[in-house]
Enzyme design. Structure first.
Site, mmCIF file in Angstrom:
data_model
loop_
_atom_site.group_PDB
_atom_site.id
_atom_site.type_symbol
_atom_site.label_atom_id
_atom_site.label_comp_id
_atom_site.label_asym_id
_atom_site.label_seq_id
_atom_site.Cartn_x
_atom_site.Cartn_y
_atom_site.Cartn_z
ATOM 1 N N ARG A 52 -58.415 32.076 10.957
ATOM 2 C CA ARG A 52 -57.184 32.418 10.222
ATOM 3 C C ARG A 52 -56.612 31.203 9.512
ATOM 4 N NH1 ARG A 52 -54.071 35.026 15.306
ATOM 5 N NH2 ARG A 52 -54.745 37.179 15.058
ATOM 6 N N ARG A 54 -26.497 -3.874 25.126
ATOM 7 C CA ARG A 54 -27.055 -5.015 25.877
ATOM 8 C C ARG A 54 -26.790 -6.329 25.144
ATOM 9 N NH1 ARG A 54 -33.082 -3.764 27.332
ATOM 10 N NH2 ARG A 54 -32.846 -5.646 28.565
ATOM 11 N N ARG A 101 -21.650 16.042 10.649
ATOM 12 C CA ARG A 101 -21.610 15.751 9.212
ATOM 13 C C ARG A 101 -20.155 15.974 8.815
ATOM 14 N NH1 ARG A 101 -26.921 18.318 9.334
ATOM 15 N NH2 ARG A 101 -28.414 16.707 8.809
ATOM 16 N N THR A 151 -32.729 8.778 10.690
ATOM 17 C CA THR A 151 -32.981 10.125 10.171
ATOM 18 C C THR A 151 -34.474 10.399 10.262
ATOM 19 O OG1 THR A 151 -33.120 11.486 8.171
ATOM 20 C CG2 THR A 151 -32.930 9.127 7.808
ATOM 21 N N ILE A 152 -34.843 11.618 10.643
ATOM 22 C CA ILE A 152 -36.277 11.921 10.713
ATOM 23 C C ILE A 152 -36.891 11.997 9.317
ATOM 24 C CG2 ILE A 152 -36.141 13.145 12.923
ATOM 25 C CD1 ILE A 152 -36.466 15.783 11.239
ATOM 26 N N ASP A 153 -36.045 12.149 8.283
ATOM 27 C CA ASP A 153 -36.571 12.453 6.946
ATOM 28 C C ASP A 153 -37.325 11.301 6.283
ATOM 29 O OD1 ASP A 153 -35.312 14.847 7.376
ATOM 30 O OD2 ASP A 153 -33.614 14.433 6.051
ATOM 31 N N GLU A 159 -55.971 20.999 5.040
ATOM 32 C CA GLU A 159 -56.635 21.189 3.753
ATOM 33 C C GLU A 159 -55.669 21.146 2.571
ATOM 34 O OE1 GLU A 159 -57.224 22.769 6.497
ATOM 35 O OE2 GLU A 159 -59.369 22.738 6.839
ATOM 36 N N ASP A 165 -28.551 8.623 4.576
ATOM 37 C CA ASP A 165 -27.862 8.141 3.365
ATOM 38 C C ASP A 165 -26.392 8.559 3.303
ATOM 39 O OD1 ASP A 165 -28.603 10.747 2.954
ATOM 40 O OD2 ASP A 165 -29.299 10.458 0.899
ATOM 41 N N MET A 216 -39.933 19.667 8.508
ATOM 42 C CA MET A 216 -38.629 19.266 7.964
ATOM 43 C C MET A 216 -38.764 18.088 6.991
ATOM 44 S SD MET A 216 -35.855 19.458 10.999
ATOM 45 C CE MET A 216 -34.916 20.934 11.310
ATOM 46 N N GLN A 230 -38.751 18.839 16.069
ATOM 47 C CA GLN A 230 -39.003 17.524 15.455
ATOM 48 C C GLN A 230 -37.860 16.555 15.711
ATOM 49 O OE1 GLN A 230 -40.542 18.293 11.110
ATOM 50 N NE2 GLN A 230 -39.789 20.201 11.939
ATOM 51 N N ASP A 237 -36.136 9.224 4.185
ATOM 52 C CA ASP A 237 -35.810 9.304 2.760
ATOM 53 C C ASP A 237 -34.962 8.124 2.273
ATOM 54 O OD1 ASP A 237 -33.600 10.011 4.239
ATOM 55 O OD2 ASP A 237 -33.083 11.768 3.030
ATOM 56 N N ARG A 278 -54.390 24.402 14.617
ATOM 57 C CA ARG A 278 -55.755 24.380 14.073
ATOM 58 C C ARG A 278 -56.776 24.869 15.109
ATOM 59 N NH1 ARG A 278 -56.652 22.157 9.208
ATOM 60 N NH2 ARG A 278 -58.606 21.028 9.561
ATOM 61 N N GLY A 285 -27.740 14.302 10.883
ATOM 62 C CA GLY A 285 -28.652 14.951 11.821
ATOM 63 C C GLY A 285 -29.088 13.946 12.886
ATOM 64 N N ARG A 287 -35.957 17.619 4.482
ATOM 65 C CA ARG A 287 -35.019 17.864 3.384
ATOM 66 C C ARG A 287 -35.738 17.696 2.041
ATOM 67 N NH1 ARG A 287 -29.339 18.200 4.002
ATOM 68 N NH2 ARG A 287 -29.420 17.316 6.079
ATOM 69 N N ARG A 306 -65.939 28.303 0.448
ATOM 70 C CA ARG A 306 -66.845 27.283 0.997
ATOM 71 C C ARG A 306 -67.108 27.497 2.494
ATOM 72 N NH1 ARG A 306 -64.349 21.708 -0.384
ATOM 73 N NH2 ARG A 306 -62.519 22.800 -1.161
HETATM 74 O O1 F6P Z 1 -31.678 15.323 7.762
HETATM 75 C C1 F6P Z 1 -32.329 15.681 8.915
HETATM 76 C C2 F6P Z 1 -32.612 17.155 8.912
HETATM 77 O O2 F6P Z 1 -33.255 17.513 10.120
HETATM 78 C C3 F6P Z 1 -33.438 17.674 7.741
HETATM 79 O O3 F6P Z 1 -34.811 17.425 7.890
HETATM 80 C C4 F6P Z 1 -33.066 19.116 7.743
HETATM 81 O O4 F6P Z 1 -33.223 19.696 6.482
HETATM 82 C C5 F6P Z 1 -31.618 19.077 8.123
HETATM 83 O O5 F6P Z 1 -31.416 17.876 8.840
HETATM 84 C C6 F6P Z 1 -31.161 20.219 8.962
HETATM 85 O O6 F6P Z 1 -29.792 20.087 9.111
HETATM 86 P P1 F6P Z 1 -28.909 20.893 10.138
HETATM 87 O O7 F6P Z 1 -28.988 20.194 11.456
HETATM 88 O O8 F6P Z 1 -27.531 20.817 9.575
HETATM 89 O O9 F6P Z 1 -29.465 22.275 10.215
#
Ligand code: F6P
Length: 353
Positions: free
Chosen positions: A166, A25, A76, A129-131, A191, A107, A173, A287, A133, A158, A11, A175, A216
């Protein structure tokens, strides 16, 4: 003049372009030439070498440093799991006079980098990766940007939630990693937060917590859910029991933000006996497609510089990371086996406030 190559894979993540610019550079400074590989490991399948290898120079790169997405494009590539494909890729790289490759990705991409190393092609990995992980590093390219996008989204949500009294469900995201959700919830004072690392949960647990906030006098709670947490809900297809028609609609299907909001509505009560108007938002690909934050861009630049220096110095099989503000490199096999960390204490505390 030696030639090195760079690819972005998996991704896309904010900061990938910044890293590629820094690589270009530093390669130019060290008198190395640089090839960009199109669409990640797909570009190493040998299908279209004239188009898959792009000479990267200052002229075609300087303007991309702060852009979103990845200029080199990404993919991928499941074919790259095959041993013969990996060996052929190294042959192709050698034909192009490439002496080292920088892989920017998560990974799965690092597994591809390991395969290149095993076949004798020196490789350095940059975590993209944004994850967030990858356990060996406290930061991956794109994570900080993704959190900032989510924080902006939740702040806006918010504001309108307060205007209308509401509660709101926000899916982010990540994963199987709950870091984006946990950081977003912490930064916004949300919350309730649900992360996959915390294990099994039920809609009744969450409804009870939401109800306690309503009792509350807080009618505008935010429930931040990491996308990977839906799989941890038990039973995972509970939705069928909760439809007003008593029918098994969506049988076997997992929970979604939309369905979850409607279930929360049905399980909770406002002080006047009516259902709360629970709404939902999926922050989604905004994101990933944002311009890199200063933190991500700075890390990308340092990582890009380091990657080139490592290859120049004959170092291989390493991945770059950042801990306590310091950029470092680590053995790729060791990095891939680092233990996952999750701030359970923060998670429990946030959910108990
Ligand atoms: O691994 C990055 C990510 O954005 C995950 O947060 C998300 O689950 C996945 O890729 C989405 O993958 P795709 O681009 O294949 O929909």
């Amino acid at each position: 003049m030696s030639t090195i190559a760079v690819l972005t894979s998996g991704g896309d993540s904010p900061g990938m372009n910044t890293a590629v610019t820094a690589i270009a550079r530093n390669a130019a400074r060290l008198n190395m030439s640089l090839l960009g590989i199109d669409r990640g490991f797909n570009g190493l399948l040998g299908k279209n070498p004239e188009h898959d290898f792009i000479h990267l120079t200052m002229d075609n790169l300087l303007d991309i440093a702060d852009q979103a997405g990845t200029h080199l494009r990404t993919a991928r590539c499941l074919d790259f799991l095959k041993k013969d494909v990996q060996a052929n890729a190294v042959k192709l790289l050698r034909q192009m006079d490439v002496t080292g490759v920088i892989v920017i990705g998560g990974d799965g991409s690092f597994k591809g980098a390991q395969a290149l190393c095993e076949n004798g092609m020196p490789c350095i990995g940059i975590p993209g990766t944004i994850d967030n992980d990858l356990s060996y590093t406290s930061m991956t390219l794109g994570y900080d940007t993704a959190v900032n996008v989510c924080v902006d989204a939740v702040r806006a949500i918010r504001a309108t939630s307060r205007s209308h009294d509401r509660p709101h469900v926000v899916e982010v995201m990540g994963r199987h990693c709950g870091d984006i959700a946990l950081m977003t919830a912490t930064a916004t004072g949300s919350e309730i937060v649900i992360c996959p690392e915390a294990g099994r949960w039920t809609v009744q647990d969450i409804a009870k917590r939401l109800q306690s906030h309503i009792d509350r006098g807080n009618f505008r709670s935010t429930i931040v859910v990491a996308e990977g947490a839906w799989e941890k809900m038990r039973p995972f297809d509970l939705y069928k029991f909760l439809t007003p028609y008593g029918k098994e609609v969506f049988k076997g299907e997992p929970m979604t933000a939309y369905r979850f909001a409607s279930v929360m509505k049905r399980l909770c009560k406002m002080p006047d006996g009516t259902f709360p108007e629970v709404r939902h938002t999926v922050v989604g690909y905004t994101q990933r497609g944002a311009r890199p934050s200063a933190r991500d861009a700075a890390f990308a630049t340092e990582a890009g510089i380091m990657a080139v220096e490592l290859l120049k110095g004959g170092v291989s099989n390493r991945v770059i990371g950042r801990q306590k503000g310091v950029v470092f490199h680590e053995d790729i096999d060791k990095a891939m086996h680092a233990r996952r960390r999750f701030n359970r204490k923060l998670y429990d505390t946030l959910n108990s406030l």
